[in-house]
Design an enzyme around this catalytic site. Structure first.
Site, mmCIF file in Angstrom:
data_model
loop_
_atom_site.group_PDB
_atom_site.id
_atom_site.type_symbol
_atom_site.label_atom_id
_atom_site.label_comp_id
_atom_site.label_asym_id
_atom_site.label_seq_id
_atom_site.Cartn_x
_atom_site.Cartn_y
_atom_site.Cartn_z
ATOM 1 N N GLU A 1 0.994 -12.572 -0.441
ATOM 2 C CA GLU A 1 0.442 -11.364 0.202
ATOM 3 C C GLU A 1 -0.186 -10.408 -0.817
ATOM 4 O OE1 GLU A 1 3.279 -9.493 2.800
ATOM 5 O OE2 GLU A 1 2.999 -11.026 4.327
ATOM 6 N N GLU B 1 4.454 -17.021 7.850
ATOM 7 C CA GLU B 1 5.714 -16.276 8.010
ATOM 8 C C GLU B 1 5.746 -15.610 9.372
ATOM 9 O OE1 GLU B 1 6.449 -13.225 5.126
ATOM 10 O OE2 GLU B 1 5.772 -14.470 3.447
HETATM 11 C C1 GAL Z 1 6.315 -10.440 3.972
HETATM 12 C C2 GAL Z 1 6.570 -11.034 2.605
HETATM 13 C C3 GAL Z 1 7.903 -11.738 2.555
HETATM 14 C C4 GAL Z 1 8.991 -10.906 3.174
HETATM 15 C C5 GAL Z 1 8.584 -10.505 4.573
HETATM 16 C C6 GAL Z 1 9.595 -9.647 5.260
HETATM 17 O O1 GAL Z 1 5.366 -9.414 3.899
HETATM 18 O O2 GAL Z 1 5.569 -11.956 2.271
HETATM 19 O O3 GAL Z 1 8.219 -12.046 1.214
HETATM 20 O O4 GAL Z 1 9.217 -9.779 2.386
HETATM 21 O O5 GAL Z 1 7.380 -9.782 4.525
HETATM 22 O O6 GAL Z 1 9.182 -9.350 6.561
#
Ligand code: GAL
Length: 678
Positions: A153, A310
């Site tokens: 990110e 994610e």
């Molecule tokens: C994303 C990040 C992850 C984790 C996640 C939590 O932005 O890539 O590492 O922190 O958020 O929601």
């Protein structure tokens, strides 16, 4: 054979971020068994493992990563291997304090969390390259290696840096862009407020100043910081690509985040991957916003299948109040990604942490352990379903309506000192997207350089910054028979934030057959009305009213309020083989929906299914099949009308004829028997 996003994996991808460095190695073995139970085939590893891998500069400990990769291979699970560059070890800041990012007020951001690096720091970049070379050298050819995950990110916490190093890099970038100070002064309009630059060293990034900064400078800084961030990615990618030309390389995008131009960045990833965290409390608004983000991300990948890198099984830990996802909602979110073209569903993260800043963030294996957990049960069920849905892999989303979104336009539009701060680069496209979404009309998001010829209708919401090249493409599109819908406050400035004189939108006046003389931005809560000429129907509007004059366009609706009364509010103009519509004001959602539905129908575009509140419909297709996705975003069971569609429920094999019963937050995929009616 259908194109696979990850060549080593057939069928749909399923898995999540895996941080085994937080656990004793015996837990890894339990993890393997549980992953197989859940149907996991890909895990993202080493994202935040830099300090564990390189405890001191140049001193590497990769033994545990080798053991982990071997263990994954033995268990038939693939690795989405990160090069660990997202969170530098503490020694980076100790040895190179200038690698730390600095904000507009000169505040330094220190280590202790993550992403504490300046994208212009040569020291950071040098160590990143060395570490990436180690990864490439050690794991090229490893049977578990399936994807490279570069960084994490980019820009999510630290989108901007204004340090001395960054200022120097900004100057170098501007010299390259403009060649001479005369050219730069001209482009930036520096005769305004005594801002003439007489030495390159006088140029600063947009640091805190008494009032409104030069907007052309700000816009160039946005472009520069995007490029500087992209350069980091490209340098890492180049190293990996040289070592493993057959392994796809990507990085995870942050959806509608403003600071990066993902439409451009999308050219440099082998497939788009993004992280989606809709608020479980957000209701339908959040469902629509997530659909827009999915579509935007798909557009950035030029329509190719992508991966949900994610999402969370239930709760995140970073909202003020972190609501859980009730039963079915995680599945619905997963199906929504599939409906918008995803070929993979992954989570942050596999196992919930015991410590650290994310210990209350949800995971596939929660703190209570797998056996007694609703969440793990839902994770396993979804894993099984994805196996059944494997045929979807490689199919793409079909739509005949495009909506244009452009990062540079957003950067310019959201700079200060505008007639109104109520227009921005997300709310305006969202306004149209929502109307289409609620009427089951799938939409493709396009950038200013996409091939437009395959779309019957192209919606261009508030394209404030319009280049000559974009105006030409819109002109060609209409000329060739397209239906173009442009909304208020478009075509106002060029790429240097300089007004196009002579009546807005100067470059499209002939296409639209009108010119805008002035506008009335409205405060929150104030409404105007307009009347449709054909039917006499009264429509309501808010936020913005253009006052325009037609020069060739047909007036479809006129304002009825105060001194605007009788002035055009909706117009259309025949240009070449096509039609160019102008929407001069922001219609109330229901009024926009009804007007848009009629206008689209005239262009031969109809809802996929009869529009129903809270029901989303999309179509994926490949050479042989069409798959209709039906999603119920409501917390009540629904009997969904499918119109004339019939087919087979892909999951259960039941025939489906014109109706489909869905539980609360239910979702289904129907393999259609017939081709869509024209
Ligand atoms: C994303 C990040 C992850 C984790 C996640 C939590 O932005 O890539 O590492 O922190 O958020 O929601």
């Amino acid at each position: 054979m259908k194109r696979r996003v990850v060549p080593k994996i057939s069928g749909l991808i399923y898995g999540g971020d895996y941080n085994p460095e937080q656990w004793p190695e015996q837990v890894w073995h339990e993890d393997m068994a549980l992953m197989k139970k859940a149907g996991v085939n890909l895990v993202t590893i080493c994202v935040f493992a830099w300090s564990r891998i390189e405890p001191r500069p140049g001193e590497y400990d990769f033994d545990w990563v080798h053991r982990l990769m071997d263990l994954l291979a033995e268990n038939g699970i693939f690795a989405c291997l990160a090069n660990a560059t997202a969170s530098p070890p503490h020694w980076m800041a100790r040895l190179y304090p200038e690698s730390l990012p600095v904000d507009a007020e000169g505040r330094v951001y220190y280590p202790g969390s993550r992403q504490h690096y300046s994208v212009t720091s040569r020291d950071y970049r040098r160590h990143v390259a060395a570490l990436t070379r180690e990864f490439a050298r050690r794991f090229a050819g490893h049977p578990a290696l399936a994807v490279w995950h570069v960084n994490n990110e980019y820009a999510c916490h630290m989108p901007y840096c204004m340090s001395e190093n960054t200022a120097a890099a900004f100057r170098a970038w501007l010299r390259e862009r403009y060649g001479t100070l005369d050219a730069l002064n001209e482009a930036w309009g520096t005769t305004f407020w005594s801002q003439i630059i007489s030495d390159w060293e006088e140029i600063l990034p947009p640091r805190k100043a008494p009032t409104q900064l030069n907007p052309a400078l700000q816009l160039d800084y946005h472009r520069f910081i995007h490029q500087a961030t992209l350069e980091c990615y490209l340098a890492e990618k180049e190293i990996l690509q040289a070592a493993t030309p057959d392994i796809p390389i990507t990085t995870n995008f942050v959806g509608l985040m403003k600071s990066l131009d993902y439409m451009e960045w999308g050219r440099h990833v082998d497939f788009v991957a993004w992280d989606s965290y809709p608020d479980p409390n957000g209701g339908l608004d959040e469902s629509v916003l997530n659909a827009l983000a999915h579509s935007w991300m798909r557009g950035c990948g030029r329509g190719q299948p992508w991966v949900l890198m994610e999402q969370v099984t239930s709760q995140v830990n970073w909202r003020p109040v972190n609501s859980l996802k009730p039963p079915g909602m995680m599945r619905l979110h997963s199906y929504q990604a599939l409906a918008h073209g995803a070929d993979g569903i992954m989570f942050f993260q596999w196992r919930a942490s015991r410590f650290g800043g994310e210990k209350f963030h949800g995971a596939m294996v929660p703190h209570v352990g797998p056996e007694r957990s609703r969440i793990f049960r839902e994770v396993c069920e979804l894993g099984q379903e994805l196996k059944t849905l494997a045929v979807l892999q490689g199919s793409t989303v079909d739509s005949s309506v495009a909506l244009m979104m452009d990062a540079q336009n957003r950067w310019a539009l959201e700079l200060g000192s505008k007639p109104s701060n109520r227009l921005n680069g997300v709310t305006e496209p969202l306004h149209f997207f929502r109307a289409l979404w609620q009427n089951a009309i799938p939409v493709e998001i396009v950038g200013t350089d996409h091939d437009l010829s395959r779309y019957r209708v192209l919606v261009v919401p508030t394209l404030y910054l319009m280049t000559q090249a974009t105006a030409q493409r819109l002109r060609d599109y209409v000329q060739a028979g397209g239906t173009l819908i442009v909304s208020y406050f478009s075509g106002i400035v060029n790429e240097h934030e300089q007004i196009q004189l002579g009546g807005y939108p100067a470059m499209l006046r002939d296409v639209l057959g009108l010119w805008v003389e002035e506008w009335q931005p409205l405060p929150e809560g104030v409404q105007k009305t307009l009347r449709l000429n054909a039917t006499g129907q009264i429509l309501r509007a808010h936020t913005w009213c253009d006052l325009l004059h037609v020069e060739g366009a047909e007036v479809l609706a006129t304002y009825t309020s105060d001194f605007f009364a009788g002035r055009p509010a909706l117009t259309r103009h025949r240009f070449g083989q096509g039609w160019a519509y102008y929407v001069a004001t922001k219609l109330e959602p229901v009024d926009l929906e009804s007007w848009l539905l009629n206008t689209l129908a005239e262009a031969g575009v109809h809802p996929l299914i009869p529009p129903q509140e809270g029901i989303e419909a999309t179509l994926r297709m490949d050479q042989d099949h069409r798959y209709l996705f039906i999603l119920n975003h409501l917390d009540q069971a629904r009997e969904v009308e499918l119109g004339t569609w019939r087919g087979v429920d892909l999951l259960h094999g039941h025939p489906v004829v014109s109706k489909l019963a869905l539980p609360p937050f239910g979702a289904a995929v129907v393999r259609l028997d017939t081709l869509p009616s024209p």
